[in-house]
Motif scaffolding. Sequence first.
Motif, PDB file in Angstrom:
ATOM      1  N   GLU A  33       9.939  -5.228   4.780  1.00 41.30           N
ATOM      2  CA  GLU A  33      10.596  -4.060   4.174  1.00 41.30           C
ATOM      3  C   GLU A  33       9.914  -3.653   2.872  1.00 41.30           C
ATOM      4  OE1 GLU A  33      14.856  -4.281   3.938  1.00 41.30           O
ATOM      5  OE2 GLU A  33      15.036  -4.793   6.062  1.00 41.30           O
ATOM      6  N   ALA A  34       9.545  -4.627   2.039  1.00 41.96           N
ATOM      7  CA  ALA A  34       8.868  -4.311   0.777  1.00 41.96           C
ATOM      8  C   ALA A  34       7.496  -3.688   1.051  1.00 41.96           C
ATOM      9  CB  ALA A  34       8.726  -5.561  -0.080  1.00 41.96           C
ATOM     10  N   HIS A  35       6.815  -4.193   2.072  1.00 37.01           N
ATOM     11  CA  HIS A  35       5.510  -3.632   2.420  1.00 37.01           C
ATOM     12  C   HIS A  35       5.660  -2.176   2.870  1.00 37.01           C
ATOM     13  CE1 HIS A  35       1.784  -2.891   4.598  1.00 37.01           C
ATOM     14  NE2 HIS A  35       1.258  -3.849   3.852  1.00 37.01           N
ATOM     15  N   LEU A  36       6.622  -1.936   3.702  1.00 38.30           N
ATOM     16  CA  LEU A  36       6.866  -0.577   4.185  1.00 38.30           C
ATOM     17  C   LEU A  36       7.247   0.349   3.024  1.00 38.30           C
ATOM     18  CD1 LEU A  36       7.093   1.326   6.615  1.00 38.30           C
ATOM     19  CD2 LEU A  36       9.469   0.591   6.851  1.00 38.30           C
ATOM     20  N   ALA A  37       8.077  -0.121   2.108  1.00 37.17           N
ATOM     21  CA  ALA A  37       8.504   0.700   0.966  1.00 37.17           C
ATOM     22  C   ALA A  37       7.339   1.041   0.045  1.00 37.17           C
ATOM     23  CB  ALA A  37       9.600  -0.025   0.185  1.00 37.17           C
ATOM     24  N   GLY A  38       6.316   0.189   0.004  1.00 35.25           N
ATOM     25  CA  GLY A  38       5.186   0.428  -0.873  1.00 35.25           C
ATOM     26  C   GLY A  38       4.151   1.382  -0.321  1.00 35.25           C
ATOM     27  N   GLU A  39       4.253   1.718   0.942  1.00 37.80           N
ATOM     28  CA  GLU A  39       3.260   2.589   1.577  1.00 37.80           C
ATOM     29  C   GLU A  39       3.313   3.999   0.996  1.00 37.80           C
ATOM     30  OE1 GLU A  39       3.562   4.362   5.822  1.00 37.80           O
ATOM     31  OE2 GLU A  39       2.450   2.485   6.023  1.00 37.80           O
ATOM     32  N   ASP A  40       2.135   4.568   0.752  1.00 39.21           N
ATOM     33  CA  ASP A  40       2.056   5.953   0.306  1.00 39.21           C
ATOM     34  C   ASP A  40       1.036   6.695   1.164  1.00 39.21           C
ATOM     35  OD1 ASP A  40      -0.383   5.004  -0.701  1.00 39.21           O
ATOM     36  OD2 ASP A  40      -0.170   6.042  -2.602  1.00 39.21           O
ATOM     37  N   GLU A  41       0.862   7.976   0.897  1.00 38.13           N
ATOM     38  CA  GLU A  41      -0.029   8.793   1.725  1.00 38.13           C
ATOM     39  C   GLU A  41      -1.473   8.307   1.690  1.00 38.13           C
ATOM     40  OE1 GLU A  41       0.840  11.060   4.022  1.00 38.13           O
ATOM     41  OE2 GLU A  41       2.882  10.496   3.474  1.00 38.13           O
ATOM     42  N   GLY A  42      -1.921   7.779   0.560  1.00 35.80           N
ATOM     43  CA  GLY A  42      -3.277   7.238   0.489  1.00 35.80           C
ATOM     44  C   GLY A  42      -3.475   6.074   1.442  1.00 35.80           C
ATOM     45  N   GLN A  43      -2.519   5.176   1.489  1.00 35.81           N
ATOM     46  CA  GLN A  43      -2.623   4.045   2.415  1.00 35.81           C
ATOM     47  C   GLN A  43      -2.565   4.511   3.864  1.00 35.81           C
ATOM     48  OE1 GLN A  43       0.505   2.149   0.058  1.00 35.81           O
ATOM     49  NE2 GLN A  43      -0.575   0.255   0.489  1.00 35.81           N
TER      50      GLN A  43
END
Length: 188
Positions: A33-43
């Motif tokens: 969940e933390a990994h998913l929450a950290g995702e942004d358009e650049g990633q």
Amino acid sequence: MTLHAEHDVLREPFAVLRDEVVVLHCLRPQDAEAHLAGEDEGQVRWLNEGHHSTLERVSAWIGENHGEWTDDGPRRHFGIFDRATKTLVGGVEANLGLLDGAPERVNLSYAVFPAWRGRGLAARAVLLVGHWLADRTPARTAVLRIEPGNDHSHRVAVACGFTRTGVVLADEVEFVCYERSLKDEMSG
């Protein structure tokens, strides 16, 4: 959601790398969940081939990462955690099988979540992984392949002492290549 057996990622065959600011170790199922929450358009653009992640996809990917470690596969992914807060702040991956199957050359990729950028965390992670690779693998050269517009990643390459070696086309995408010898253990 796909569930995976819990592995103790703090014991062999997994590695834990740390300095005074970050701790690196394989992600655990509870980190999804933390990994998913950290995702942004650049990633999404530069690491996910344009695909937005889902919790199911991230959970499956974490299971695949565990398999790479336990089955001695060519990929080693580490979550980057802030040492003081134990917060997941990004990830770094070493892939010994990506560059024409030449095990002496390892491709490194990395990402830091937006709220944590600009603190030197990616550079710390790249240097820690480089030191570990020099000691534990046949790799002798670290390679970064960065799209021209990815300014954050270009700054990390420079900060870590990589040398720009040219431009390559892979899967119809242009990458700027940087290399650094692991013989100096990338100690900074």
